[in-house]
Design a protein around this motif. Structure first.
Motif, PDB file in Angstrom:
ATOM      1  N   SER A  81      -5.645  13.074 -14.856  1.00  0.00           N
ATOM      2  CA  SER A  81      -4.974  13.025 -13.557  1.00  0.00           C
ATOM      3  C   SER A  81      -5.817  13.659 -12.460  1.00  0.00           C
ATOM      4  O   SER A  81      -6.402  14.733 -12.662  1.00  0.00           O
ATOM      5  N   TYR A  82      -5.846  13.001 -11.305  1.00  0.00           N
ATOM      6  CA  TYR A  82      -6.515  13.527 -10.120  1.00  0.00           C
ATOM      7  C   TYR A  82      -5.623  13.287  -8.916  1.00  0.00           C
ATOM      8  O   TYR A  82      -4.976  12.235  -8.809  1.00  0.00           O
ATOM      9  N   SER A  83      -5.584  14.234  -8.003  1.00  0.00           N
ATOM     10  CA  SER A  83      -4.763  14.075  -6.804  1.00  0.00           C
ATOM     11  C   SER A  83      -5.383  14.845  -5.647  1.00  0.00           C
ATOM     12  O   SER A  83      -6.404  15.539  -5.810  1.00  0.00           O
ATOM     13  N   GLY A  84      -4.759  14.731  -4.471  1.00  0.00           N
ATOM     14  CA  GLY A  84      -5.292  15.369  -3.273  1.00  0.00           C
ATOM     15  C   GLY A  84      -6.227  14.449  -2.524  1.00  0.00           C
ATOM     16  O   GLY A  84      -6.671  13.415  -3.033  1.00  0.00           O
ATOM     17  N   ASP A  85      -6.570  14.841  -1.307  1.00  0.00           N
ATOM     18  CA  ASP A  85      -7.424  14.009  -0.456  1.00  0.00           C
ATOM     19  C   ASP A  85      -8.809  13.769  -1.048  1.00  0.00           C
ATOM     20  O   ASP A  85      -9.413  12.724  -0.810  1.00  0.00           O
ATOM     21  N   SER A  86      -9.346  14.722  -1.777  1.00  0.00           N
ATOM     22  CA  SER A  86     -10.685  14.575  -2.352  1.00  0.00           C
ATOM     23  C   SER A  86     -10.653  14.384  -3.862  1.00  0.00           C
ATOM     24  O   SER A  86     -11.685  14.483  -4.527  1.00  0.00           O
ATOM     25  N   GLY A  87      -9.471  14.085  -4.406  1.00  0.00           N
ATOM     26  CA  GLY A  87      -9.367  13.905  -5.854  1.00  0.00           C
ATOM     27  C   GLY A  87     -10.244  12.787  -6.379  1.00  0.00           C
ATOM     28  O   GLY A  87     -10.815  12.887  -7.471  1.00  0.00           O
ATOM     29  N   TRP A  88     -10.371  11.718  -5.594  1.00  0.00           N
ATOM     30  CA  TRP A  88     -11.175  10.575  -6.053  1.00  0.00           C
ATOM     31  C   TRP A  88     -12.657  10.934  -6.156  1.00  0.00           C
ATOM     32  O   TRP A  88     -13.364  10.436  -7.037  1.00  0.00           O
ATOM     33  N   GLU A  89     -13.126  11.821  -5.274  1.00  0.00           N
ATOM     34  CA  GLU A  89     -14.530  12.246  -5.345  1.00  0.00           C
ATOM     35  C   GLU A  89     -14.771  13.074  -6.605  1.00  0.00           C
ATOM     36  O   GLU A  89     -15.791  12.920  -7.284  1.00  0.00           O
ATOM     37  N   LYS A  90     -13.828  13.945  -6.914  1.00  0.00           N
ATOM     38  CA  LYS A  90     -13.935  14.747  -8.138  1.00  0.00           C
ATOM     39  C   LYS A  90     -13.908  13.846  -9.363  1.00  0.00           C
ATOM     40  O   LYS A  90     -14.665  14.051 -10.316  1.00  0.00           O
ATOM     41  N   GLU A 106      -8.833   1.368   5.057  1.00  0.00           N
ATOM     42  CA  GLU A 106      -9.975   2.095   5.616  1.00  0.00           C
ATOM     43  C   GLU A 106     -10.809   2.798   4.551  1.00  0.00           C
ATOM     44  O   GLU A 106     -11.963   3.150   4.788  1.00  0.00           O
ATOM     45  N   PHE A 107     -10.260   2.987   3.355  1.00  0.00           N
ATOM     46  CA  PHE A 107     -10.998   3.666   2.291  1.00  0.00           C
ATOM     47  C   PHE A 107     -11.718   2.694   1.360  1.00  0.00           C
ATOM     48  O   PHE A 107     -12.475   3.123   0.485  1.00  0.00           O
ATOM     49  N   HIS A 108     -11.480   1.395   1.498  1.00  0.00           N
ATOM     50  CA  HIS A 108     -12.025   0.432   0.545  1.00  0.00           C
ATOM     51  C   HIS A 108     -13.545   0.474   0.471  1.00  0.00           C
ATOM     52  O   HIS A 108     -14.131   0.586  -0.614  1.00  0.00           O
ATOM     53  N   ALA A 109     -14.206   0.335   1.603  1.00  0.00           N
ATOM     54  CA  ALA A 109     -15.674   0.309   1.596  1.00  0.00           C
ATOM     55  C   ALA A 109     -16.271   1.648   1.166  1.00  0.00           C
ATOM     56  O   ALA A 109     -17.140   1.682   0.278  1.00  0.00           O
ATOM     57  N   PRO A 110     -15.848   2.778   1.750  1.00  0.00           N
ATOM     58  CA  PRO A 110     -16.425   4.059   1.313  1.00  0.00           C
ATOM     59  C   PRO A 110     -16.228   4.338  -0.173  1.00  0.00           C
ATOM     60  O   PRO A 110     -17.152   4.806  -0.850  1.00  0.00           O
ATOM     61  N   MET A 111     -15.056   4.045  -0.697  1.00  0.00           N
ATOM     62  CA  MET A 111     -14.805   4.298  -2.114  1.00  0.00           C
ATOM     63  C   MET A 111     -15.591   3.337  -3.000  1.00  0.00           C
ATOM     64  O   MET A 111     -16.117   3.737  -4.044  1.00  0.00           O
ATOM     65  N   SER A 112     -15.690   2.069  -2.597  1.00  0.00           N
ATOM     66  CA  SER A 112     -16.466   1.093  -3.367  1.00  0.00           C
ATOM     67  C   SER A 112     -17.931   1.507  -3.433  1.00  0.00           C
ATOM     68  O   SER A 112     -18.567   1.451  -4.492  1.00  0.00           O
TER      69      SER A 112
END
Length: 471
Positions: free
Chosen positions: A102-111, A128-134
């Motif tokens: 499990s990951y959560s929070g605004d920066s959870g995806w980076e972790k 708005e997060f699609h390109a940066p996350m991809s």
């Protein structure tokens, strides 16, 4: 660009030169393509380890569908809100599968990207997060499956393409409508020459989302989709209509889109709705006095070979749902919405003749997995066929159906239509994300199972199918 957006992109490494340095973002620099991802075969993956980021509107359904596909393991789940992650975990545990990390929070995806060994990142976040996350996921060594659109600016679309080429990681935009039953039938008929040479095609996304966009409790997180209708004034959701007709016209593999013009009505409903809502609830006061995108956007596109396309987008008017799919060729015609129909002359063929065409031209993929897809669900089954097909390609070392150039060229209609509308419907050029390779790229046949090779064979058991519902 807002300071919050800029800070986010800096954190994501989107504006830094970390991991992979990219050329300056201009057409001249991008002209020197070093690798063509069209038809690229990545190394086979026996068990695809998946991370799902974004568990609001679309993410939970993706978790459910992916859990039915053999050769997959959902190893990580992430959302800003921890309670959504917990809820998604029950989808896995309810089927006897082990919990994901499990990951959560605004920066959870980076972790998540730093800590987990992942083969595929499945992104279901706000646009708005699609390109940066991809981009970050590919740099981290994972293939990407991302909800539509893949980017909101020309710059983002170019960078997604370049990172995919540089990392040799697939980046597939999840255009599920390409896998709907009538769309695949007509694609197969097109490839078999039943319509002759296609001349013109039309697609649309007409869906009354006015109430949902203004729903602060059960709508989009932090009203993000309503905010997009304030920030951008054009066709914000072109890919559902464009994807299927672009494949029929062999866009990026024999032809390409060269330019467009977009015309849009004024807003006759969203501003008024904001005022009405604010009169009852002060929460909506911040949305009063904003300039909203118009009700109906009509975008016309010309191709290199002289063919035309028309796209329409309206998510506010009170009218019946329509994902118009229209093909007009030298020998025949097909249209979906308000109903399915095929014609080879002045009138549509009769129902019995339609049944005969379905029997003859229903693609192998639908014959093989279509009934199970209906049981699992996801917009009547097309979502599951899309997911199954992607996993099948990754496991068997096959080219994916919709490489990064599809996502980029279909998504770039968003900013380009906004530009044309802003310039009083002036013509706007469409970038060639293949850098000329459209002349040599061969069309992908998404209607076959594994491109003719042995695919995986997921089955939904009788006990399971009793509990499944179709969306």
């Amino acid at each position: 660009m807002s300071s919050n957006r800029r800070d986010f992109l800096k954190k994501a490494g989107f504006l830094s030169a970390a991991a992979i340095s990219l050329p300056a973002l201009n057409n001249e620099a991008f002209a020197a393509t070093s690798f063509n991802m069209w038809g690229y075969v990545a190394p086979k993956i026996d068990k695809v380890r998946i991370a799902v980021i974004g568990l609001g509107m679309r993410g939970p359904g993706a978790v459910d569908r992916l859990s039915y596909i053999e050769g997959t393991e959902i190893v990580a789940l992430c959302d800003r809100h921890a309670d959504r992650v917990d809820k998604a975990q029950t989808i896995l545990t309810g089927k006897g599968l082990k919990e994901a990390k499990s990951y959560s929070g605004d920066s959870g995806w980076e972790k998540l990207l730093k800590e987990e060994e992942i083969d595929l990142v499945y992104i279901c976040t706000p646009w708005e997060f699609h390109a940066p996350m991809s981009i970050a996921a590919m740099k981290a060594g994972a293939h990407v499956a991302c909800e539509v659109p893949i980017g909101l600016t020309v710059k983002e679309c170019w960078e997604v393409v370049k990172v995919s080429e540089a990392t040799k990681k697939h980046c597939m935009m999840l255009e599920n409508c390409c896998y709907d039953f009538f769309e695949m039938l007509t694609l197969n008929m097109t490839r078999q020459g039943m319509f002759g040479e296609l001349i013109h095609a039309e697609g649309a996304y007409i869906h009354d989302l006015l109430d949902l966009n203004f729903n602060s409790k059960n709508g989009y997180d932090n009203m993000w989709r309503l905010r997009e209708n304030i920030k951008m004034n054009g066709n914000l959701y072109p890919t559902h209509g464009l994807g299927p007709i672009a494949q029929c016209l062999n866009i990026n593999s024999g032809d390409r889109m060269t330019h467009l013009v977009a015309m849009q009505t004024a807003d006759f409903m969203m501003g008024e709705t904001a005022r009405e809502m604010a009169a009852k609830d002060s929460f909506y006061q911040e949305f009063v006095g904003k300039k909203y995108r118009g009700n109906m956007d009509t975008t016309l596109i010309k191709t290199e070979k002289g063919k035309t396309m028309m796209l329409q987008h309206d998510v506010t008017s009170p009218r019946p749902y329509s994902r118009l799919h229209l093909l007009s060729g030298t020998k025949g015609f097909a249209q979906k919405y308000p109903k399915e129909g095929i014609a080879f002359g002045h009138s549509f063929i009769k129902e019995e003749e339609m049944k005969s065409l379905y029997e003859k031209y229903t693609p192998q993929l639908i014959k093989y997995i279509g009934e199970q897809a209906k049981q699992v669900g996801g917009h009547g089954g097309m979502d599951f066929m899309m997911d199954w097909r992607l996993i099948d390609c990754l496991r068997n070392g096959l080219p994916i159906d919709q490489p990064v150039y599809e996502g980029a060229s279909w998504s770039v209609i968003v900013p380009l239509s906004c530009e044309s509308v802003a310039k009083n419907s002036r013509t706007v050029s469409i970038p060639d994300f293949t850098n000329g390779n459209w002349k040599v790229n061969k069309p992908h046949d998404i209607t076959l199972i594994g491109g003719g090779t042995t695919g995986i064979r997921p089955k939904v058991s009788k006990d399971q199918s009793k509990q499944l519902k179709v969306d």
